[in-house]
Enzyme design. Structure first.
Site, PDB file in Angstrom:
ATOM      1  N   GLY A   5      -0.222  -5.986   5.851  1.00 28.56           N
ATOM      2  CA  GLY A   5       0.438  -5.018   5.160  1.00 28.56           C
ATOM      3  C   GLY A   5       1.297  -4.349   6.230  1.00 28.56           C
ATOM      4  N   ARG A   6       0.919  -3.369   7.015  1.00 19.54           N
ATOM      5  CA  ARG A   6       1.730  -2.598   8.015  1.00 19.54           C
ATOM      6  C   ARG A   6       2.720  -3.284   8.917  1.00 19.54           C
ATOM      7  NH1 ARG A   6      -3.207   1.257   8.835  1.00 19.54           N
ATOM      8  NH2 ARG A   6      -4.297  -0.914   8.338  1.00 19.54           N
ATOM      9  N   ASP A  22      -5.361  -6.338  -6.568  1.00 21.72           N
ATOM     10  CA  ASP A  22      -6.621  -6.228  -5.832  1.00 21.72           C
ATOM     11  C   ASP A  22      -7.255  -4.872  -6.248  1.00 21.72           C
ATOM     12  OD1 ASP A  22      -8.433  -6.247  -3.718  1.00 21.72           O
ATOM     13  OD2 ASP A  22      -6.945  -5.277  -2.169  1.00 21.72           O
ATOM     14  N   LYS A  73     -10.722  -5.274  -7.243  1.00 21.39           N
ATOM     15  CA  LYS A  73     -12.198  -5.376  -6.807  1.00 21.39           C
ATOM     16  C   LYS A  73     -13.049  -4.857  -7.686  1.00 21.39           C
ATOM     17  CE  LYS A  73     -11.332  -4.969  -1.760  1.00 21.39           C
ATOM     18  NZ  LYS A  73      -9.835  -4.275  -1.780  1.00 21.39           N
ATOM     19  N   ASP A 108       0.977  -1.285   0.032  1.00 27.93           N
ATOM     20  CA  ASP A 108      -0.202  -0.017  -0.010  1.00 27.93           C
ATOM     21  C   ASP A 108       1.014   1.118  -0.049  1.00 27.93           C
ATOM     22  OD1 ASP A 108      -2.596  -1.323  -0.139  1.00 27.93           O
ATOM     23  OD2 ASP A 108      -2.382  -1.634   2.079  1.00 27.93           O
ATOM     24  N   THR A 117     -17.453  -6.205 -19.356  1.00 25.78           N
ATOM     25  CA  THR A 117     -16.368  -5.368 -18.857  1.00 25.78           C
ATOM     26  C   THR A 117     -15.552  -6.073 -17.811  1.00 25.78           C
ATOM     27  OG1 THR A 117     -17.757  -3.522 -19.316  1.00 25.78           O
ATOM     28  CG2 THR A 117     -15.881  -2.937 -17.709  1.00 25.78           C
ATOM     29  N   ASP A 129     -18.686  -4.451 -12.572  1.00 22.06           N
ATOM     30  CA  ASP A 129     -19.228  -3.751 -13.467  1.00 22.06           C
ATOM     31  C   ASP A 129     -20.094  -4.801 -14.246  1.00 22.06           C
ATOM     32  OD1 ASP A 129     -19.354  -1.968 -15.623  1.00 22.06           O
ATOM     33  OD2 ASP A 129     -17.527  -0.927 -15.241  1.00 22.06           O
ATOM     34  N   ILE A 130     -20.334  -4.359 -15.331  1.00 20.53           N
ATOM     35  CA  ILE A 130     -21.300  -5.272 -16.582  1.00 20.53           C
ATOM     36  C   ILE A 130     -20.560  -6.536 -16.575  1.00 20.53           C
ATOM     37  CG2 ILE A 130     -22.829  -3.534 -17.337  1.00 20.53           C
ATOM     38  CD1 ILE A 130     -21.225  -3.605 -19.862  1.00 20.53           C
ATOM     39  N   LYS A 169       0.862  -7.886  -2.917  1.00 17.32           N
ATOM     40  CA  LYS A 169      -0.715  -7.514  -3.384  1.00 17.32           C
ATOM     41  C   LYS A 169      -0.398  -5.772  -3.817  1.00 17.32           C
ATOM     42  CE  LYS A 169      -4.123  -6.461  -0.334  1.00 17.32           C
ATOM     43  NZ  LYS A 169      -4.738  -4.878  -0.826  1.00 17.32           N
ATOM     44  N   THR A 223     -15.212  -5.204   4.803  1.00 16.27           N
ATOM     45  CA  THR A 223     -15.018  -5.222   6.272  1.00 16.27           C
ATOM     46  C   THR A 223     -15.328  -3.809   6.958  1.00 16.27           C
ATOM     47  OG1 THR A 223     -12.512  -5.244   6.224  1.00 16.27           O
ATOM     48  CG2 THR A 223     -13.872  -7.355   6.760  1.00 16.27           C
ATOM     49  N   ARG A 272      -2.743  -9.596  12.555  1.00 25.04           N
ATOM     50  CA  ARG A 272      -1.801  -9.002  13.620  1.00 25.04           C
ATOM     51  C   ARG A 272      -1.083  -9.944  14.342  1.00 25.04           C
ATOM     52  NH1 ARG A 272      -2.461  -5.666  10.229  1.00 25.04           N
ATOM     53  NH2 ARG A 272      -2.866  -3.698  10.488  1.00 25.04           N
ATOM     54  N   GLN A 330      -7.705  -1.382  11.817  1.00 24.33           N
ATOM     55  CA  GLN A 330      -8.408  -2.561  11.548  1.00 24.33           C
ATOM     56  C   GLN A 330      -9.157  -2.855  12.751  1.00 24.33           C
ATOM     57  OE1 GLN A 330      -8.501  -4.691   9.026  1.00 24.33           O
ATOM     58  NE2 GLN A 330      -6.834  -4.379   7.912  1.00 24.33           N
TER      59      GLN A 330
HETATM   60  O1  C5P Z   1      -1.592  -2.768   6.817  1.00 26.85           O
HETATM   61  P1  C5P Z   1      -2.810  -3.926   7.033  1.00 26.85           P
HETATM   62  O2  C5P Z   1      -2.336  -4.991   7.374  1.00 26.85           O
HETATM   63  O3  C5P Z   1      -4.079  -3.446   7.708  1.00 26.85           O
HETATM   64  O4  C5P Z   1      -3.250  -4.063   5.415  1.00 26.85           O
HETATM   65  C1  C5P Z   1      -4.313  -4.864   5.094  1.00 26.85           C
HETATM   66  C2  C5P Z   1      -4.435  -4.854   3.413  1.00 26.85           C
HETATM   67  O5  C5P Z   1      -5.681  -5.617   3.280  1.00 26.85           O
HETATM   68  C3  C5P Z   1      -4.679  -3.593   2.996  1.00 26.85           C
HETATM   69  O6  C5P Z   1      -4.186  -3.547   1.616  1.00 26.85           O
HETATM   70  C4  C5P Z   1      -6.429  -3.358   2.798  1.00 26.85           C
HETATM   71  O7  C5P Z   1      -6.581  -2.623   2.124  1.00 26.85           O
HETATM   72  C5  C5P Z   1      -6.461  -4.710   2.582  1.00 26.85           C
HETATM   73  N1  C5P Z   1      -7.931  -5.154   3.143  1.00 26.85           N
HETATM   74  C6  C5P Z   1      -8.532  -5.272   4.213  1.00 26.85           C
HETATM   75  N2  C5P Z   1      -9.629  -5.404   4.699  1.00 26.85           N
HETATM   76  C7  C5P Z   1     -10.455  -6.021   3.658  1.00 26.85           C
HETATM   77  C8  C5P Z   1     -10.077  -6.238   2.469  1.00 26.85           C
HETATM   78  C9  C5P Z   1      -8.687  -5.777   1.940  1.00 26.85           C
HETATM   79  O8  C5P Z   1      -7.622  -4.742   5.276  1.00 26.85           O
HETATM   80  N3  C5P Z   1     -11.638  -6.292   3.993  1.00 26.85           N
END
Ligand code: C5P
Length: 234
Positions: free
Chosen positions: A211-212, A62, A64, A13, A71, A67-68, A35, A121, A182, A191
């Site tokens: 991610g983080r 990712d 997401k 991200d 497409t 659309d029709i 991702k 979520t 986490r 989150q």
């Molecule tokens: O940094 P973190 O671990 O929270 O990143 C989670 C990743 O998963 C981000 O790219 C976020 O957009 C994605 N994501 C999410 N919840 C979802 C779908 C995707 O956190 N329901």
């Protein structure tokens, strides 16, 4: 373990390719996947997929799609042509849309995994209600996940806390891709419902989007290894 690369998908991200590539150059493509979402892709375009592929990384694109049917099917093929390993669509686009995507990808020799998003979520009951959906988020997740399975999707994105119910309902062969991962010592950040990597796998997740906890760590490679060993220790 899903395969030799393991279940971890690192969410890149970032705003720029430079930041994303600086990060992945610290990681080993044999021990994780990555991702690319809307933030990075909208700035950098398909070139970022080529750069990651050249470094040996499997890429979950990712975007997401929603659309029709025609497409979305063509967009999925375009993603496959850029080398995506996994792509996703919104299950709420309906079965005709999902089937069109599945059928278009089935014509390719090495198609990406096709995953559906059920309910974001970030959406609570009141958010669903204002869009005309009186069902609870869990009821809606189950309905859309079953629709996705019937439409031939390879799996769904779900919160780790939904994984157990979805695994029980959808059987062993459907992929569950779960963000919100986490370790106990990590910052939860924005989150809301989080699970540890080993708890998410025990609940039935196949792939963990992280991610983080990795990208913002002072030592990203060390953080990834720490997560991998927390899984293996279990
Ligand atoms: O940094 P973190 O671990 O929270 O990143 C989670 C990743 O998963 C981000 O790219 C976020 O957009 C994605 N994501 C999410 N919840 C979802 C779908 C995707 O956190 N329901």
């Amino acid at each position: 373990m899903v395969d030799t690369k393991g279940p971890l998908i690192v969410a890149l991200d970032f705003d720029t390719a430079t930041e994303a590539l600086d990060l992945v150059d610290l990681l080993d493509p044999d021990t994780c996947r990555v991702k690319v979402g809307k933030q990075l892709f909208t700035r950098e375009g398909p070139a970022i997929l080529k750069a990651l592929g050249a470094r040996g990384f499997d890429v979950f694109l990712d975007l997401k799609f929603h659309d029709i049917p025609n497409t979305v099917a063509n967009a999925c093929v375009a993603a496959a042509e850029q080398g995506a390993w996994m792509v996703n669509v919104h299950a709420s686009g309906g079965s005709r849309m999902m089937v069109a995507a599945r059928d278009a990808l089935a014509k390719l020799s090495n198609p990406p995994k096709l995953i559906a998003v059920t309910v974001l979520t970030s959406m609570a009951s009141e958010d669903l209600l204002e869009t005309g959906t009186p069902a609870s988020p869990m009821e809606r997740v189950l309905l859309l996940a079953e629709l996705a399975q019937q439409a031939g999707m390879d799996g769904v994105v779900c919160s780790a806390q939904e994984a157990q119910q979805l695994r029980a309902r959808l059987g062993p062969d459907f992929n569950l891709v779960t963000p919100g991962i986490r370790l106990p010592e990590n910052n939860v950040g924005d989150q809301r419902r989080v699970l540890s990597p080993s708890d998410a796998l025990a609940a039935g997740a196949n792939y963990l989007v992280v991610g983080r906890p990795i990208t913002a760590a002072p030592d990203p490679a060390g953080a990834l290894e720490h997560i991998r060993s927390s899984i293996e220790a279990d």
